[in-house]
Each structure stands twice: as structure tokens, then as C-alpha cells.
Design a protein around this motif. Structure first.
Motif, PDB file in Angstrom:
ATOM      1  N   THR A  81       0.827  -1.216   0.000  1.00 17.61           N
ATOM      2  CA  THR A  81       0.000   0.000   0.000  1.00 17.61           C
ATOM      3  C   THR A  81       0.855   1.256   0.000  1.00 17.61           C
ATOM      4  O   THR A  81       0.513   2.261  -0.646  1.00 17.61           O
ATOM      5  CB  THR A  81      -0.927   0.010   1.227  1.00 17.61           C
ATOM      6  N   ALA A  82       1.982   1.206   0.710  1.00 15.89           N
ATOM      7  CA  ALA A  82       2.843   2.383   0.806  1.00 15.89           C
ATOM      8  C   ALA A  82       3.344   2.821  -0.562  1.00 15.89           C
ATOM      9  O   ALA A  82       3.489   4.020  -0.827  1.00 15.89           O
ATOM     10  CB  ALA A  82       4.031   2.086   1.723  1.00 15.89           C
ATOM     11  N   LEU A  83       3.589   1.851  -1.446  1.00 16.32           N
ATOM     12  CA  LEU A  83       4.058   2.190  -2.787  1.00 16.32           C
ATOM     13  C   LEU A  83       2.960   2.859  -3.605  1.00 16.32           C
ATOM     14  O   LEU A  83       3.225   3.716  -4.445  1.00 16.32           O
ATOM     15  CB  LEU A  83       4.555   0.938  -3.509  1.00 16.32           C
ATOM     16  N   HIS A  84       1.700   2.468  -3.358  1.00 12.72           N
ATOM     17  CA  HIS A  84       0.581   3.125  -4.034  1.00 12.72           C
ATOM     18  C   HIS A  84       0.521   4.594  -3.624  1.00 12.72           C
ATOM     19  O   HIS A  84       0.342   5.496  -4.450  1.00 12.72           O
ATOM     20  CB  HIS A  84      -0.735   2.446  -3.694  1.00 12.72           C
ATOM     21  N   GLU A  85       0.648   4.802  -2.313  1.00 14.35           N
ATOM     22  CA  GLU A  85       0.522   6.159  -1.777  1.00 14.35           C
ATOM     23  C   GLU A  85       1.682   7.059  -2.207  1.00 14.35           C
ATOM     24  O   GLU A  85       1.545   8.278  -2.261  1.00 14.35           O
ATOM     25  CB  GLU A  85       0.444   6.087  -0.252  1.00 14.35           C
TER      26      GLU A  85
END
Length: 418
Positions: free
Chosen positions: A107-111
Motif C-alpha cells: 500500500t505504501a508504494l501506491h501512496e
């Protein structure tokens, strides 16, 4: 208008029609000599000086027609063999960032909006590359000493005042934190090329002075904990000394002692658990030749978009994609080395070989780390790993290489030394 002035006016008008300014001096010399020869031949045949000048100008032709022909002949060459692999690897890197942002399980990479930011970095880098390509790299030589002094100053401030992130000091400039250690090897190439392009290593005093100039920035880098940057700078020093005609004994005498501290630090800091084959839970045998060996990105691969992007490419897109990336970067490096070996201008040769050494060591360290052979952190995959500073820096370096190639056949000008 004076008789001799007519030749000068003609040549000036001619050069104004030739867009590639790098060849103006050569053309002025060549056309000027040819006009003088035509004039002298005409005067030997009994013509007056004024008649001889008119005949010479008439023989060589209208400056508009000749200027158009010369402009077509002397177009600034763009080294396709250098730029195509760079663009291809950059597109692969952008594709991987797209996949990480929209299809990974982190998820962190999406954000982080990896793809959108990377697109901006690549476009800005491409623009900078084209700008540097247009500039005359030879003018950098006279700034070598100030650049060297600036490197030492900023490195010292980084060591003393830097904020450490993952063990590496970042310099706080108020509105941003800069990893100056990552930039240092490239700047050292520019500084060392200008300093050592005419260095006399046989002179005992200069030999000691040269050793000191090489040692100080590397020792400062060693204290930062930036192992990759230190190793790259060491190899740059070896390349610079070798190309500037230092003996093997001198090269070893300088670089071997300087390699002790980073080697000790490497063994102390080495963490086998940080290797991709361990925390990804995969082995090289799990990777397919074409297609994905993993359906989602393992959550523990926190550096998958930076240091371990090659491993992610291999496991997600297959061995073929990894082989293509490897071949493209290797061909780029080989092209740069070939260009440097064929350069007659010593400053251009040092710059080219120094940049080839920088890209080569960075590439090799990243590959070794991704295959679990080395635990050297902080070596980004050229043109692929996420990060604005290193993408921009690498594109600027490519622009500098293109500028060198563009002027490989031009005469060595005094502007580089003024």
C-alpha cells in the motif's frame, strides 16, 4: 573595405549559416587558408591583388549556397548507440514503477505515487540531458578546482551536520534533504578530469600532491558510511590515474590504503538477512523465463523500488526481461568505454572513462547485491531505480557524454584552460 577584410567578412557570413558552432573555428581556418591559396595562385598568374581576391571569392562560391551545404555536412551528431539503451532502460524502469504503483500489494508504494513521480523525473532528466548535450563540455575544465573545493566543503558539512537516514548522512538545506554522497562520485569525475588531464605523475612533488587530492574526498566519504559511493569513487580514482599515465605502483600505493576503511566498514555493516533471496522468500530457480513467478509483491521487500528493482523485474517479468535490461546497460557502458578509448583530447578522454567507471561500478554492485553475492547498500540500478536525484544526475551525465561525442573530432581549444 580593405582587401584582406573581404575574406574575413565572407567567412563570418559563411559561419552564420552553420548552426553547429563547434566547427566554426575549423571552418574559418580551412576556408581562410583556401581563399589565400586561390588569391596567391591568381596573383602568380599576373592578376592584381584586388582582382585575385575577387577571383578567389568567385571560385569558392556564394556564401549562402556553401553555407547551406556545410550546415548539412556539419550537423551536430547525436550518438544513437549511447542514447538508445538509456531510453530503453528508462522505459522499462517506468513500466516497473507503473506496475508497482497499480498492481503491487504494498500500500505504501501506491501512496508514494511511484509512477507519476518517476514520469516527472524522467521527463525532467531528458530535458536536462538535451540541454547539457548542447553545451560545450570543454568549458567545464576551468572550473575543476572550484568544483573540487566545493565537494570537500559540502562533504565536510554533510559529515558534521548531516541528518542520518538508514545510516547515511543527508544534508539539510532547509526545504529538502540531499544525499550528497550519492552525487559525489559524478562530481569527482568532473573535478579529477580537469585536474589530472595534463598531470605529470613522474614529478615526485606532483605525485604526492595528486595522491593527496585523490585521498581527501575518499576519506571523507568513508566516514559517512556510504560504502557504495566510496567504492565507486575508489574505482574512479584508479581510472583517472591510469588514463592520466600514472604507473601501476602509484595507482596501488594510493588506492589500496584507501580501500581498507570501506572494506572494514562493509564487513561490519554487512547484513545477510537484507539480501533479496532471503526476504523475498524466493530463489533464482523460482523465476520463470517469461512471466511472473509471484502473484503479488512480498510485503517485506521494502526496497523493491530502489536497490532491489532488478530482483523485482526478474521475479515479476521473468528472466528474459532481466537479461534484456542487463544487456542494454552493459551495451551502454561498453559504448561509453569505446568512445573514451578513441578520444584524442585528454580532458574528454578522462571525463568519458571516469563516467564509464562510475556507471560500471554502480551497475556491478547493484547486480551483485540483487543476486545475493554482496551486501553493499545504496547502489542504485542505473536509469531504473526510483529516486529523483539519481535519475536527474544520470541523465545529466549522459548529456555530458553526448556532448563529448559531439565534439570528439574538434580541435583542443584554449577555452578549456582559460
Amino acid at each position: 573595405m580593405g582587401i584582406d577584410k573581404k575574406f574575413e567578412v565572407y567567412v563570418d557570413k559563411l559561419c552564420k549559416r552553420i548552426k553547429n558552432k563547434d566547427v566554426h573555428d575549423n571552418i574559418k581556418l580551412e576556408i581562410g587558408d583556401h581563399l589565400q591559396e586561390l588569391k596567391e595562385d591568381a596573383m602568380r598568374r599576373g592578376l592584381s591583388e584586388e582582382e585575385a581576391v575577387h577571383e578567389a571569392l568567385a571560385h569558392i562560391g556564394d556564401e549562402k549556397v556553401l553555407g547551406k551545404q556545410l550546415n548539412k555536412t556539419h550537423k551536430a551528431p547525436l550518438d544513437v548507440q549511447t542514447i538508445l539503451p538509456v531510453l530503453a532502460v528508462s522505459l522499462v524502469g517506468l513500466l516497473v514503477m507503473y506496475y508497482l504503483q497499480f498492481h503491487s500489494s504494498i500500500t505504501a508504494l501506491h501512496e508514494m505515487k511511484l509512477f507519476h513521480k518517476s514520469l516527472v523525473f524522467y521527463l525532467a532528466g531528458l530535458l536536462l540531458m538535451l540541454v547539457v548535450f548542447q553545451l560545450d563540455y570543454r568549458k567545464l575544465a576551468k572550473y575543476s578546482t572550484p568544483i573540487y573545493a566545493g565537494i570537500l566543503l559540502v562533504l565536510s558539512l554533510t559529515v558534521l551536520l548531516g541528518v542520518r537516514v538508514d545510516g547515511i548522512p543527508y544534508l539539510n538545506i532547509g526545504f529538502a534533504f540531499i544525499n550528497f554522497t550519492e552525487i559525489t562520485p559524478y562530481l569527482l569525475v568532473v573535478a579529477f578530469a580537469g585536474i589530472f588531464h595534463s598531470w605529470n605523475w613522474r614529478d615526485t612533488r606532483k605525485s604526492w600532491l595528486g595522491a593527496g587530492l585523490l585521498a581527501v574526498p575518499i576519506l571523507l566519504l568513508s566516514t559517512t558510511g556510504a560504502v557504495a559511493a566510496t567504492f565507486i569513487s575508489l574505482i574512479v580514482s584508479v581510472a583517472m590515474m591510469s588514463v592520466s599515465s600514472a604507473s601501476i605502483k602509484q595507482v596501488l600505493a594510493v588506492t589500496v590504503p584507501l580501500s581498507i576503511l570501506p572494506m572494514v566498514r562493509l564487513f561490519v555493516q554487512a547484513d545477510p538477512s537484507a539480501l533479496p533471496s532471503t526476504y523475498a522468500g524466493l530463489t533464482l530457480g523460482d523465476a520463470n523465463f517469461i512471466g511472473s513467478a509471484i502473484k503479488s509483491t512480498p510485503g517485506l521487500m521494502s526496497e523493491v523500488h530502489t536497490d532491489f528493482i532488478f530482483s523485482y523485474t526478474l521475479y515479476t517479468f521473468g528472466w528474459m526481461s532481466a537479461i534484456i535490461v542487463f544487456a542494454l546497460i552493459a551495451s551502454f557502458i561498453w559504448r561509453v568505454i569505446s568512445t573514451g578509448r578513441n578520444m584524442t583530447y585528454s580532458y574528454g578522454r578522462l571525463l568519458t572513462i571516469g563516467l564509464a567507471a562510475t556507471f560500471s561500478v554502480q551497475f556491478i554492485l547493484n547486480i551483485l547485491m540483487n543476486f545475493g553475492v554482496s551486501a553493499v547498500p545504496g547502489a542504485a540500478m542505473p536509469f531504473m531505480s526510483y529516486g529523483g536525484s539519481h535519475i536527474l544526475l544520470e541523465m545529466i551525465a549522459v548529456g555530458l557524454l553526448l556532448s563529448i561525442y559531439r565534439r570528439r573530432d574538434t580541435v583542443e581549444q584554449s577555452v578549456a584552460y582559460s
